[in-house]
Scaffold this motif. Structure first.
Motif, PDB file in Angstrom:
ATOM      1  N   VAL A 123      30.964   4.298 -15.829  1.00 45.49           N
ATOM      2  CA  VAL A 123      29.904   5.159 -15.591  1.00 45.49           C
ATOM      3  C   VAL A 123      29.068   5.674 -16.763  1.00 45.49           C
ATOM      4  CG1 VAL A 123      29.234   7.289 -14.530  1.00 45.49           C
ATOM      5  CG2 VAL A 123      30.743   5.930 -13.647  1.00 45.49           C
ATOM      6  N   ALA A 178      26.610   2.951 -18.077  1.00 41.61           N
ATOM      7  CA  ALA A 178      25.702   2.856 -17.014  1.00 41.61           C
ATOM      8  C   ALA A 178      24.812   3.826 -17.152  1.00 41.61           C
ATOM      9  CB  ALA A 178      26.266   2.669 -15.901  1.00 41.61           C
ATOM     10  N   SER A 179      25.156   5.090 -17.413  1.00 33.58           N
ATOM     11  CA  SER A 179      24.369   6.314 -17.575  1.00 33.58           C
ATOM     12  C   SER A 179      23.360   5.994 -18.843  1.00 33.58           C
ATOM     13  CB  SER A 179      25.004   7.557 -17.848  1.00 33.58           C
ATOM     14  OG  SER A 179      25.716   7.628 -16.632  1.00 33.58           O
ATOM     15  N   PHE A 215      20.864   3.527 -18.322  1.00 35.51           N
ATOM     16  CA  PHE A 215      19.860   3.624 -17.317  1.00 35.51           C
ATOM     17  C   PHE A 215      18.936   4.659 -17.914  1.00 35.51           C
ATOM     18  CE2 PHE A 215      18.445   7.281 -14.496  1.00 35.51           C
ATOM     19  CZ  PHE A 215      17.575   6.642 -13.583  1.00 35.51           C
ATOM     20  N   GLY A 239      23.467  -0.522 -15.458  1.00 33.32           N
ATOM     21  CA  GLY A 239      22.733   0.534 -15.820  1.00 33.32           C
ATOM     22  C   GLY A 239      21.332   0.264 -15.980  1.00 33.32           C
ATOM     23  N   ILE A 256      19.546  -0.991 -12.877  1.00 32.42           N
ATOM     24  CA  ILE A 256      18.838   0.203 -12.037  1.00 32.42           C
ATOM     25  C   ILE A 256      17.700   1.006 -12.603  1.00 32.42           C
ATOM     26  CG2 ILE A 256      19.458   2.724 -11.089  1.00 32.42           C
ATOM     27  CD1 ILE A 256      22.331   1.674 -10.697  1.00 32.42           C
ATOM     28  N   LEU A 286      19.930  -0.454  -5.249  1.00 37.13           N
ATOM     29  CA  LEU A 286      21.046  -0.280  -4.490  1.00 37.13           C
ATOM     30  C   LEU A 286      21.986  -1.377  -4.818  1.00 37.13           C
ATOM     31  CD1 LEU A 286      19.719   0.346  -1.033  1.00 37.13           C
ATOM     32  CD2 LEU A 286      20.825   1.965  -2.417  1.00 37.13           C
ATOM     33  N   ALA A 297      23.947  -0.194  -7.512  1.00 35.99           N
ATOM     34  CA  ALA A 297      24.382   1.146  -7.445  1.00 35.99           C
ATOM     35  C   ALA A 297      25.692   0.931  -6.784  1.00 35.99           C
ATOM     36  CB  ALA A 297      23.471   1.808  -6.659  1.00 35.99           C
ATOM     37  N   ILE A 331      28.475  -0.416  -8.937  1.00 40.18           N
ATOM     38  CA  ILE A 331      29.061   0.553  -9.703  1.00 40.18           C
ATOM     39  C   ILE A 331      29.972   1.460  -9.163  1.00 40.18           C
ATOM     40  CG2 ILE A 331      28.585   2.701 -11.306  1.00 40.18           C
ATOM     41  CD1 ILE A 331      26.028   1.448 -12.165  1.00 40.18           C
ATOM     42  N   LEU A 332      29.346   1.894  -7.816  1.00 38.16           N
ATOM     43  CA  LEU A 332      30.188   2.715  -6.904  1.00 38.16           C
ATOM     44  C   LEU A 332      31.493   2.176  -6.629  1.00 38.16           C
ATOM     45  CD1 LEU A 332      29.047   5.259  -5.912  1.00 38.16           C
ATOM     46  CD2 LEU A 332      28.647   4.157  -3.654  1.00 38.16           C
ATOM     47  N   VAL A 345      33.884   1.820  -9.514  1.00 37.06           N
ATOM     48  CA  VAL A 345      34.461   3.355  -9.863  1.00 37.06           C
ATOM     49  C   VAL A 345      35.572   3.731  -8.847  1.00 37.06           C
ATOM     50  CG1 VAL A 345      33.808   5.699 -10.195  1.00 37.06           C
ATOM     51  CG2 VAL A 345      32.263   3.888 -11.132  1.00 37.06           C
ATOM     52  N   LEU A 346      35.233   3.696  -7.546  1.00 37.26           N
ATOM     53  CA  LEU A 346      35.955   4.170  -6.597  1.00 37.26           C
ATOM     54  C   LEU A 346      37.249   3.207  -6.717  1.00 37.26           C
ATOM     55  CD1 LEU A 346      34.054   4.414  -3.164  1.00 37.26           C
ATOM     56  CD2 LEU A 346      35.582   5.989  -4.189  1.00 37.26           C
ATOM     57  N   ASN A 380      39.394   4.439  -9.766  1.00 37.12           N
ATOM     58  CA  ASN A 380      39.994   5.919  -9.525  1.00 37.12           C
ATOM     59  C   ASN A 380      40.840   5.801  -8.602  1.00 37.12           C
ATOM     60  OD1 ASN A 380      38.360   7.331 -11.280  1.00 37.12           O
ATOM     61  ND2 ASN A 380      36.752   7.753  -9.648  1.00 37.12           N
ATOM     62  N   PHE A 381      40.791   4.952  -7.419  1.00 37.79           N
ATOM     63  CA  PHE A 381      41.871   4.776  -6.506  1.00 37.79           C
ATOM     64  C   PHE A 381      43.189   4.460  -6.941  1.00 37.79           C
ATOM     65  CE2 PHE A 381      44.013   3.269  -3.006  1.00 37.79           C
ATOM     66  CZ  PHE A 381      43.888   4.283  -1.910  1.00 37.79           C
ATOM     67  N   PHE A 383      36.770  12.814  -2.705  1.00 41.71           N
ATOM     68  CA  PHE A 383      37.256  11.932  -3.751  1.00 41.71           C
ATOM     69  C   PHE A 383      36.078  10.703  -3.707  1.00 41.71           C
ATOM     70  CE2 PHE A 383      38.835   7.542  -4.077  1.00 41.71           C
ATOM     71  CZ  PHE A 383      39.745   7.913  -5.240  1.00 41.71           C
ATOM     72  N   SER A 391      33.445  10.101  -7.117  1.00 40.94           N
ATOM     73  CA  SER A 391      33.055   8.693  -7.787  1.00 40.94           C
ATOM     74  C   SER A 391      31.742   8.376  -7.966  1.00 40.94           C
ATOM     75  CB  SER A 391      33.955   7.706  -7.124  1.00 40.94           C
ATOM     76  OG  SER A 391      35.368   8.271  -7.125  1.00 40.94           O
ATOM     77  N   PRO A 399      28.328   8.198  -9.489  1.00 37.07           N
ATOM     78  CA  PRO A 399      27.803   8.587 -10.822  1.00 37.07           C
ATOM     79  C   PRO A 399      26.383   9.448 -10.330  1.00 37.07           C
ATOM     80  CG  PRO A 399      27.919   6.390 -10.721  1.00 37.07           C
ATOM     81  CD  PRO A 399      28.429   6.787  -9.318  1.00 37.07           C
ATOM     82  N   PHE A 449      23.334   9.417 -11.343  1.00 39.36           N
ATOM     83  CA  PHE A 449      22.168   8.599 -11.563  1.00 39.36           C
ATOM     84  C   PHE A 449      22.160   8.035 -10.319  1.00 39.36           C
ATOM     85  CE2 PHE A 449      23.090   4.219 -12.924  1.00 39.36           C
ATOM     86  CZ  PHE A 449      24.458   4.533 -13.551  1.00 39.36           C
ATOM     87  N   VAL A 450      23.370   7.480  -9.634  1.00 37.35           N
ATOM     88  CA  VAL A 450      23.147   6.764  -8.408  1.00 37.35           C
ATOM     89  C   VAL A 450      22.926   7.771  -7.195  1.00 37.35           C
ATOM     90  CG1 VAL A 450      24.627   5.579  -6.815  1.00 37.35           C
ATOM     91  CG2 VAL A 450      24.619   4.921  -9.167  1.00 37.35           C
ATOM     92  N   VAL A 506      20.372  13.139 -17.220  1.00 35.74           N
ATOM     93  CA  VAL A 506      20.203  12.177 -16.211  1.00 35.74           C
ATOM     94  C   VAL A 506      19.201  12.557 -15.276  1.00 35.74           C
ATOM     95  CG1 VAL A 506      21.273  10.758 -14.564  1.00 35.74           C
ATOM     96  CG2 VAL A 506      22.485  11.098 -16.576  1.00 35.74           C
TER      97      VAL A 506
END
Lengths: 356, 372
Positions: free
Chosen positions: A292, A295-296, A299, A312, A315, A330, A333, A336-337, A340-341, A344-345, B138, B142, B144, B146-147, B312
């Motif tokens: 992230v 990517a930030s 971006f 990034g 986007i 999208l 995005a 990335i989503l 990351v999910l 993290n999971f 949760f 997750s 970000p 900017f998204v 951001v």
């Protein structure tokens, strides 16, 4: 120092309690091979990805990376052969592992896959720009303002995200882990200095630290990876230090010391193997954080620059046409989503199992 | 207490000195001749000379550092290295209120909703509401910033009708759930089920209908100062603040839930229940204060995430805040502004964490004596 000195008694009672509950060292030892296997798998993938992707490196260095990767893979297989399978993990874990596997496969095989042009704007004069996603045009996720294929860019972007994420995590893990372990084990002035450095690093809000460092360095993959490693360092150092203090008070450490082991042997052979599971679980969470962060940066336009596609900067490029062509924003995005999910999971699952 | 505070302040100052040295040495580390890097190849000798003098290239670095630090302590950060040549302090002074406003709005909204949701999840531990809140936070954590900002922009800027319909539907669904559970006599958050459910249903319906009627289309870019027009200012501040607060709410809710689940199992809560106190009283008057520790810690740390997130968010929504100034300074290699901005952010972060330490002492008298 006071709390550290108090710990042995607390640790002893904890171990006694476990033994009384019939939960002796047996199950704890049986759980460990999974951690070791996961670590070898991680190392194998990391080395092979790095060897495939860092084409700028000299050949001998790439060969060394390949050999390291193959060695890790061998150790993984060897550990697998000795391992009893537990019950299969639930759907969420499968989905998360599946997605990460897909991303890794895409990143490794991006050069081999039969993808439309997504890197060189000079080669896409005949391709219509800003094509909407569709099955019939040959561009599954459409094209961007320069006629480059979005899916191809996405897959090459996965490379950058993984190199930077895994590379930064490994850097932080190795440097921070060792620093934390040493400072937790020896205490005293070593601990004081390390803790002070960690405190200073933690004083900066992470993204600000990143931006500040990137402001003075040229933002290429190597520099970003190093900077992200610095970002990941304090977290690993703190975790390693806290867990080392706990582990150092356990009976088997005392036993090893009584048997006359040298300090280095205790650190490497007794403490480090017990540290690895918790650090490994944490590294998934850090990896998603670093992905992230990269990517930030991209971006915001201060990270890795076009024409190299990253999630990034894809986007950022789609941002001006957000209303007319939301797919350009999208698609990366969502990538990335999901990544990351998933990370993290998996990280949370592992932390529940292996967290000290 | 005073002794602890003194130690903390001394430590904070030591860290600040290291930070200022760090930002200062970054310039020294940056490759190449600074004047040439900043001005490019088309600079006149006069411009280069001015810049060299501003940067103090010809002095030894301890002199330069001392000069800069003494200026910084008096609020004088020198002049901008890139035209227009205004004072750095003035540039930052204009930008700080914008960032402060969205950060404060985000923080207040985050605390209100985070505490409410976290307390509710703890109260309904392992039931449907708890699982929804936990899984939802949760997932939201997750995403970000900017998204999230761009998704909100797609929805609230370009498709406000979707949002209106969604809000109406959500309001009606919640109202329906409340009424149906009341008819089955399940206890709700408020102890007497009938009235509480009715109130909840009425509020949910009202919010849904009001949202459907009055949610405006928000502007994509820009800013109106609060002195010009309050309504216009809030219209511009809403989306950036919402983006930031949606990152905070799940964090606060998770942290508070974890602590409060433990508090609710303690004896004094059982006593309060036995005395016949209402659930609302138990949660907010009895259990909340001892459950705030982790939340306060996370609050201090989240200021850092907020300041970073504001960079951001200001970029997405085109706000003239601290983040935009910092980012512009970086892309134009305006090092004096970068230095001052980074130091300012580190200072704010340190002060907030000092306040967090003081808050500990307020929350738990035992920490007042545990100075080191």
């Amino acid at each position: 120092m006071l709390p550290t000195e108090k710990l042995p008694a607390a640790g002893a009672t904890l171990d006694d309690g476990r033994a009384a509950a019939g939960e002796t060292l047996g199950p704890a030892r049986a759980r460990l091979p999974v951690a070791v296997m996961a670590a070898w798998a991680f190392a194998a993938v990391a080395f092979l990805v790095l060897a495939t992707v860092l084409s700028r490196l000299v050949l001998p260095l790439r060969l060394v990376l390949v050999i390291l990767g193959l060695f890790s893979a061998y150790r993984l297989v060897a550990a697998l052969a000795r391992w009893r399978r537990p019950a299969s993990p639930p759907t969420g874990t499968w989905l998360a592992v599946g997605w990460l596997g897909l991303v890794v496969a895409g990143a490794v095989f991006a050069g081999v896959l039969p993808l439309p042009e997504g890197l060189n704007p000079a080669a896409t004069f005949t391709v219509p720009a800003l094509l909407n996603p569709g099955l019939h045009s040959g561009h599954l996720l459409g094209t961007d303002t320069e006629g480059l294929d979005t899916l191809t860019e996405l897959i090459y972007g996965a490379r950058i995200s993984l190199i930077v994420g895994i590379g930064g995590t490994l850097t932080g893990l190795i440097v921070g882990g060792i620093a934390g372990m040493v400072s937790g084990y020896f205490g005293g002035p070593v601990d004081g200095v390390t803790s002070y450095i960690v405190d200073v690093l933690l004083t900066f809000p992470p993204l600000i630290l990143l931006i500040a460092m990137v402001a003075f360095l040229s933002p290429d993959v190597l520099n970003i990876t190093i900077v992200l490693g610095i970002l990941a360092l304090p977290g690993f150092a703190r975790l390693a230090r806290a867990n080392t203090i706990k582990i150092a008070s356990r009976d088997y450490v005392t036993a090893s010391r009584t048997l006359g082991s040298r300090q280095v042997r205790i650190l490497l052979k007794v403490i480090a193997p017990n540290l690895i599971p918790s650090l490994f679980a944490y590294s998934f969470i850090i990896m998603s954080f670093l992905i992230v962060a990269e990517a930030s940066l991209s971006f915001l336009g201060v990270g890795i620059q076009r024409p190299t596609p990253t999630w990034g900067n894809m986007i950022a490029q789609g941002d001006p046409t957000l209303n007319a062509h939301p797919a350009l924003v999208l698609a990366p995005a969502v990538a990335i989503l999901f990544t990351v999910l998933s990370a993290n999971f998996i990280g949370q699952r592992l932390q529940k199992r292996w967290g000290l | 207490m005073l002794r602890m505070l003194g130690l903390r302040i001394a430590r904070a100052i030591a860290v600040l000195v290291a930070v200022s040295l760090g930002t200062f040495s970054l310039i020294a580390l940056s490759p190449g001749d600074p004047a040439a890097t900043i001005l490019g190849t088309t600079a006149t000798p006069a411009e280069v000379a001015y810049l060299d003098q501003q940067l103090g290239v010809n002095q030894p670095w301890p002199d330069r550092y001392w000069h800069w630090v003494t200026g910084a302590v008096q609020g004088n950060f020198g002049l901008s290295l890139v035209p227009p040549r205004q004072s750095v302090a003035q540039m930052l002074g204009q930008a700080v209120p914008v960032t402060a406003e969205i950060v404060v709005i985000a923080l207040v909204l985050g605390l209100i909703f985070g505490i409410a949701l976290g307390a509710w999840a703890a109260h309904r531990q392992d039931q449907a509401a708890d699982r929804i809140i936990t899984a939802g936070s949760f997932a939201l954590i997750s995403v970000p910033a900017f998204v999230l900002g761009l998704l909100l922009a797609i929805l609230l800027v370009f498709h406000p009708t979707w949002v209106r319909v969604l809000v109406l539907a959500a309001g009606l669904v919640i109202a329906g759930r409340a009424l149906s559970s009341a008819s089955q006599r399940k206890p709700l958050l408020v102890r007497r089920p009938g009235r509480g459910a009715l109130v909840l249903a009425a509020v949910a319906t009202a919010i849904g209908v009001l949202g459907f009627l009055f949610i405006p289309a928000f502007p994509r870019f820009g800013w109106t100062p609060i002195t010009t027009s309050l309504a216009g200012n809030l219209r511009f501040a809403f989306l950036p603040a919402l983006t930031l607060t949606l990152g905070l709410i799940p964090l606060f809710a998770q942290v508070l839930r974890a602590d409060m689940v433990q508090t609710l199992q303690q004896n004094f809560i059982v006593v309060a229940r036995a005395k016949g106190m209402s659930e609302l009283h138990i949660i907010f008057r009895e259990a909340l204060r001892p459950s705030l520790f982790s939340l306060v810690t996370v609050l201090g740390l989240s200021i850092g995430a907020l300041l970073a997130g504001s960079v951001v968010v200001e970029n997405i929504f085109g706000l003239p805040g601290l983040g935009s100034v910092l980012l512009n300074a970086i892309t134009s290699k305006n090092y004096s502004v970068v230095q001052a901005g980074v130091l300012l952010i580190a200072l704010v972060f340190l002060i907030v964490n000092l306040l967090v330490d003081i808050a500990y002492a307020y929350l738990d008298p035992r920490t007042r004596r545990a100075a080191n």
